[in-house]
Design an enzyme around this catalytic site. Structure first.
Site, PDB file in Angstrom:
ATOM      1  N   PRO A   1      -4.419   1.059  18.373  1.00 52.21           N
ATOM      2  CG  PRO A   1      -6.178  -0.363  17.869  1.00 52.21           C
ATOM      3  CD  PRO A   1      -5.565   0.399  18.981  1.00 52.21           C
TER       4      PRO A   1
ATOM      5  CE  LYS B   1       3.783   3.533  13.260  1.00 46.80           C
ATOM      6  NZ  LYS B   1       4.232   3.010  11.975  1.00 46.80           N
TER       7      LYS B   1
ATOM      8  CG  HIS C   1      -2.168  -0.811   1.027  1.00 44.87           C
ATOM      9  ND1 HIS C   1      -3.408  -0.386   1.440  1.00 44.87           N
ATOM     10  CD2 HIS C   1      -2.371  -2.015   0.440  1.00 44.87           C
ATOM     11  CE1 HIS C   1      -4.324  -1.293   1.108  1.00 44.87           C
ATOM     12  NE2 HIS C   1      -3.715  -2.293   0.510  1.00 44.87           N
TER      13      HIS C   1
HETATM   14  P1  FAS Z   1       0.551 -11.297  21.965  1.00 41.96           P
HETATM   15  O1  FAS Z   1      -0.394 -10.849  23.040  1.00 41.96           O
HETATM   16  O2  FAS Z   1       0.081 -11.370  20.552  1.00 41.96           O
HETATM   17  O3  FAS Z   1       1.111 -12.758  22.306  1.00 41.96           O
HETATM   18  C1  FAS Z   1       1.451 -13.101  23.637  1.00 41.96           C
HETATM   19  C2  FAS Z   1       1.305 -14.604  23.767  1.00 41.96           C
HETATM   20  O4  FAS Z   1       1.731 -14.986  25.085  1.00 41.96           O
HETATM   21  C3  FAS Z   1      -0.142 -15.061  23.635  1.00 41.96           C
HETATM   22  O5  FAS Z   1      -0.237 -16.109  22.700  1.00 41.96           O
HETATM   23  C4  FAS Z   1      -0.525 -15.514  25.042  1.00 41.96           C
HETATM   24  O6  FAS Z   1      -1.427 -16.602  25.034  1.00 41.96           O
HETATM   25  C5  FAS Z   1       0.818 -15.932  25.613  1.00 41.96           C
HETATM   26  N1  FAS Z   1       0.869 -15.869  27.072  1.00 41.96           N
HETATM   27  C6  FAS Z   1       0.342 -14.920  27.879  1.00 41.96           C
HETATM   28  N2  FAS Z   1       0.598 -15.223  29.177  1.00 41.96           N
HETATM   29  C7  FAS Z   1       1.310 -16.379  29.174  1.00 41.96           C
HETATM   30  C8  FAS Z   1       1.845 -17.207  30.193  1.00 41.96           C
HETATM   31  N3  FAS Z   1       1.719 -16.875  31.485  1.00 41.96           N
HETATM   32  N4  FAS Z   1       2.503 -18.335  29.840  1.00 41.96           N
HETATM   33  C9  FAS Z   1       2.640 -18.662  28.521  1.00 41.96           C
HETATM   34  N5  FAS Z   1       2.135 -17.926  27.500  1.00 41.96           N
HETATM   35  C10 FAS Z   1       1.482 -16.804  27.842  1.00 41.96           C
HETATM   36  N6  FAS Z   1      -2.030  -4.000  16.611  1.00 41.96           N
HETATM   37  C11 FAS Z   1      -2.129  -3.379  15.424  1.00 41.96           C
HETATM   38  O7  FAS Z   1      -1.095  -2.947  14.886  1.00 41.96           O
HETATM   39  N7  FAS Z   1      -3.354  -3.222  14.800  1.00 41.96           N
HETATM   40  C12 FAS Z   1      -4.516  -3.712  15.356  1.00 41.96           C
HETATM   41  O8  FAS Z   1      -5.595  -3.550  14.807  1.00 41.96           O
HETATM   42  C13 FAS Z   1      -4.463  -4.385  16.587  1.00 41.96           C
HETATM   43  N8  FAS Z   1      -5.597  -4.903  17.176  1.00 41.96           N
HETATM   44  C14 FAS Z   1      -5.498  -5.520  18.409  1.00 41.96           C
HETATM   45  C15 FAS Z   1      -6.639  -6.063  19.061  1.00 41.96           C
HETATM   46  C16 FAS Z   1      -6.528  -6.674  20.319  1.00 41.96           C
HETATM   47  C17 FAS Z   1      -7.760  -7.241  21.001  1.00 41.96           C
HETATM   48  C18 FAS Z   1      -5.280  -6.755  20.953  1.00 41.96           C
HETATM   49  C19 FAS Z   1      -5.157  -7.387  22.332  1.00 41.96           C
HETATM   50  C20 FAS Z   1      -4.141  -6.244  20.322  1.00 41.96           C
HETATM   51  C21 FAS Z   1      -4.245  -5.624  19.046  1.00 41.96           C
HETATM   52  N9  FAS Z   1      -3.121  -5.118  18.380  1.00 41.96           N
HETATM   53  C22 FAS Z   1      -3.184  -4.494  17.184  1.00 41.96           C
HETATM   54  C23 FAS Z   1      -1.836  -5.250  18.944  1.00 41.96           C
HETATM   55  C24 FAS Z   1      -1.346  -6.638  18.645  1.00 41.96           C
HETATM   56  O9  FAS Z   1      -1.297  -6.815  17.263  1.00 41.96           O
HETATM   57  C25 FAS Z   1      -0.047  -6.795  19.344  1.00 41.96           C
HETATM   58  O10 FAS Z   1       0.810  -5.687  19.126  1.00 41.96           O
HETATM   59  C26 FAS Z   1       0.664  -8.070  18.970  1.00 41.96           C
HETATM   60  O11 FAS Z   1      -0.220  -9.144  19.195  1.00 41.96           O
HETATM   61  C27 FAS Z   1       1.911  -8.153  19.845  1.00 41.96           C
HETATM   62  O12 FAS Z   1       2.395  -9.442  19.758  1.00 41.96           O
HETATM   63  P2  FAS Z   1       3.042 -10.145  21.051  1.00 41.96           P
HETATM   64  O13 FAS Z   1       3.938  -9.177  21.736  1.00 41.96           O
HETATM   65  O14 FAS Z   1       3.553 -11.438  20.576  1.00 41.96           O
HETATM   66  O15 FAS Z   1       1.818 -10.351  22.080  1.00 41.96           O
HETATM   67  C1  PHB Z   2      -6.198  -3.719  10.508  1.00 37.38           C
HETATM   68  O1  PHB Z   2      -6.521  -4.540  11.404  1.00 37.38           O
HETATM   69  O2  PHB Z   2      -6.304  -3.978   9.296  1.00 37.38           O
HETATM   70  C2  PHB Z   2      -5.672  -2.369  10.929  1.00 37.38           C
HETATM   71  C3  PHB Z   2      -5.765  -1.986  12.271  1.00 37.38           C
HETATM   72  C4  PHB Z   2      -5.288  -0.753  12.645  1.00 37.38           C
HETATM   73  C5  PHB Z   2      -4.749   0.106  11.683  1.00 37.38           C
HETATM   74  C6  PHB Z   2      -4.657  -0.283  10.356  1.00 37.38           C
HETATM   75  C7  PHB Z   2      -5.140  -1.525   9.968  1.00 37.38           C
HETATM   76  O3  PHB Z   2      -4.293   1.333  12.053  1.00 37.38           O
END
Ligand code: FAS
Ligand code: PHB
Length: 391
Positions: free
Chosen positions: A293, A297, A72
């Site tokens: 979000p 980032k 994009h």
């Molecule tokens: P994660 O939270 O993805 O992964 C952590 C892992 O550790 C999980 O699988 C969990 O089960 C595991 N874990 C936790 N506790 C543990 C324990 N005690 N023992 C073992 N394992 C354990 N970012 C965007 O850029 N755009 C978005 O639209 C967006 N939407 C999001 C929506 C939601 C609901 C959430 C919560 C986050 C969103 N994010 C978004 C941010 C998201 O993308 C995170 O930045 C990304 O998942 C970060 O990845 P990790 O650091 O690996 O954390």
């Molecule tokens: C997406 O989930 O596609 C997404 C979320 C947040 C953004 C951009 C894209 O800022």
């Protein structure tokens, strides 16, 4: 059991770190509390910075992203009923982002890890990082009713915002910074063609909306909703109707609706942990920081943390130098705080705040109008959106 690096969490941070360490010849085990299918069921981010794309290439997990990811070169800001394109590519000397869902990134990383025969222990219960302040850290966990321990050189806390690693650090050694926003994002995923070729970020009197995508056949939409809302209270028709009210006439006309594949509400918060290193335990990704979000980032910061950590560990084992490990926290935080600022700024610019008055609304419109008319202002937005260079 023994390994060089015990990674807690098999989200994108933990899986990417595991791959980068493996490529550097560093042995690692990942412990994940959930099942692989549960991890894959979480629908989250969608936009990858070039830094993240490069790290996935290094990890050997970029084949499908190269084939299916959507480059994009611009985004659109919708305000006052008009859409204005921000030419990311032109304003940043040729940079762009790739639209490719976090679910697919996670799936690709899981597949390459399994293909390399690396150990990931899913459904590990009661995971505990131990003795990380001494020379011999350990990780304890339960599986199939048995208690197990893994001896290691280092622990990587990649266990997300609600994980155990940050919580295991004594309160007096850690400082956190937090800002909670008075609204959430109601997200909907549907197998419908995206309403536009590029992402649309909308500031409307009814609240923020985002039109994103996963492919030419799969769309991702978000609506700003009050924190009191529950996803199950929103029918598909109610979602589509509200989205229509937040779009310009042309997009409203083009919108193709259909049954939702997933609907969920994500709360919005800014959160940073300082420092990110505690003896031989290092935090990375959401375990250390959260961004709203709006700036896309979250996933990208997790990737850059992990890129720094993998490089520092390779230096430790390969060159017997701890310069990278000693500088890890400061290097990550310099990048994290710039992304926190940008995500807070984009959120403040595009959302309707309950306590905001008419003056605040006019200032928001004035800033949006300034951005789309000023090369300097739109360049500042563009260079942050595509991702600042790694320091
Ligand atoms: P994660 O939270 O993805 O992964 C952590 C892992 O550790 C999980 O699988 C969990 O089960 C595991 N874990 C936790 N506790 C543990 C324990 N005690 N023992 C073992 N394992 C354990 N970012 C965007 O850029 N755009 C978005 O639209 C967006 N939407 C999001 C929506 C939601 C609901 C959430 C919560 C986050 C969103 N994010 C978004 C941010 C998201 O993308 C995170 O930045 C990304 O998942 C970060 O990845 P990790 O650091 O690996 O954390
Ligand atoms: C997406 O989930 O596609 C997404 C979320 C947040 C953004 C951009 C894209 O800022």
């Amino acid at each position: 059991m023994r390994t060089q690096v015990a990674i807690i969490g098999a989200g994108p941070a933990g899986l990417l770190l595991g791959q980068l360490l493996h490529k550097a010849g560093i042995d690692n085990i990942i412990l994940e509390q959930r099942s692989a299918s549960y991890v894959l069921g979480r629908i989250r981010a969608g936009v990858l910075e070039q830094v993240t794309v490069d790290l996935l290439e290094q990890a050997g997990a970029a084949v499908r992203m190269r084939a299916e990811g959507l480059p994009h070169q611009g985004i659109e800001l919708l305000f006052g009923g008009q859409r204005h394109r921000i030419d990311l590519h032109g304003l940043t000397g040729g940079k762009s982002v790739v639209v490719y869902g976090q679910t697919e990134v996670t799936r690709d990383l899981m597949e390459v890890r399994a293909a390399e025969g690396l150990t990931t222990i899913y459904e590990a219960a009661q995971v505990q990082p131990l003795d990380f302040d001494g020379p011999s850290p350990r990780v304890r966990y339960e599986k199939d009713g048995q208690v197990h321990e893994i001896a290691c050189d280092f622990i990587a806390g990649c266990d997300g915002f609600h994980g155990v690693c940050r919580a295991s650090v004594p309160a007096e050694r850690i400082r956190t910074f937090e800002k909670v926003y008075p609204f959430g994002w109601l997200g909907l995923l549907a197998d419908t063609p995206p309403v536009s070729d590029e992402l649309i970020y909308a500031n409307t009197e009814r609240g923020f909306a985002l039109c994103s995508q996963r492919s030419a056949q799969r769309s991702r939409y978000y609506l700003q909703v009050p924190l009191t809302e529950k996803a199950q209270d929103w029918s598909d028709e109610a979602f589509w109707q509200e989205l229509r009210l937040r779009l310009d006439p042309e997009a409203r006309e083009r919108l193709v609706t259909g049954p939702s594949l997933e609907k969920s509400i994500a709360p919005l918060r800014s959160f940073v942990t300082e420092p990110m290193r505690f003896g031989r335990m290092f935090l990375a990704g959401d375990a250390a920081h959260i961004v709203p979000p709006t700036g896309a980032k979250g996933l990208n910061l997790a990737a850059s943390d992990v890129g720094y950590l993998a490089h520092a560990l390779a230096q430790h084992y390969g060159e017997r130098s701890d310069a990278g490990l000693d500088g890890y926290s400061g290097r990550c935080l310099a990048r994290i705080w710039k992304a926190e600022r940008f995500s807070w700024w984009m959120t403040s610019l595009l959302h309707r705040f309950p306590e905001a008055g008419a003056f605040d609304a006019r200032v928001q419109q004035a800033e949006l109008d300034y951005i789309v008319r000023s090369q300097a202002a739109s360049t500042a937005l563009a260079e942050n959106y595509v991702g600042l260079p790694l320091a």
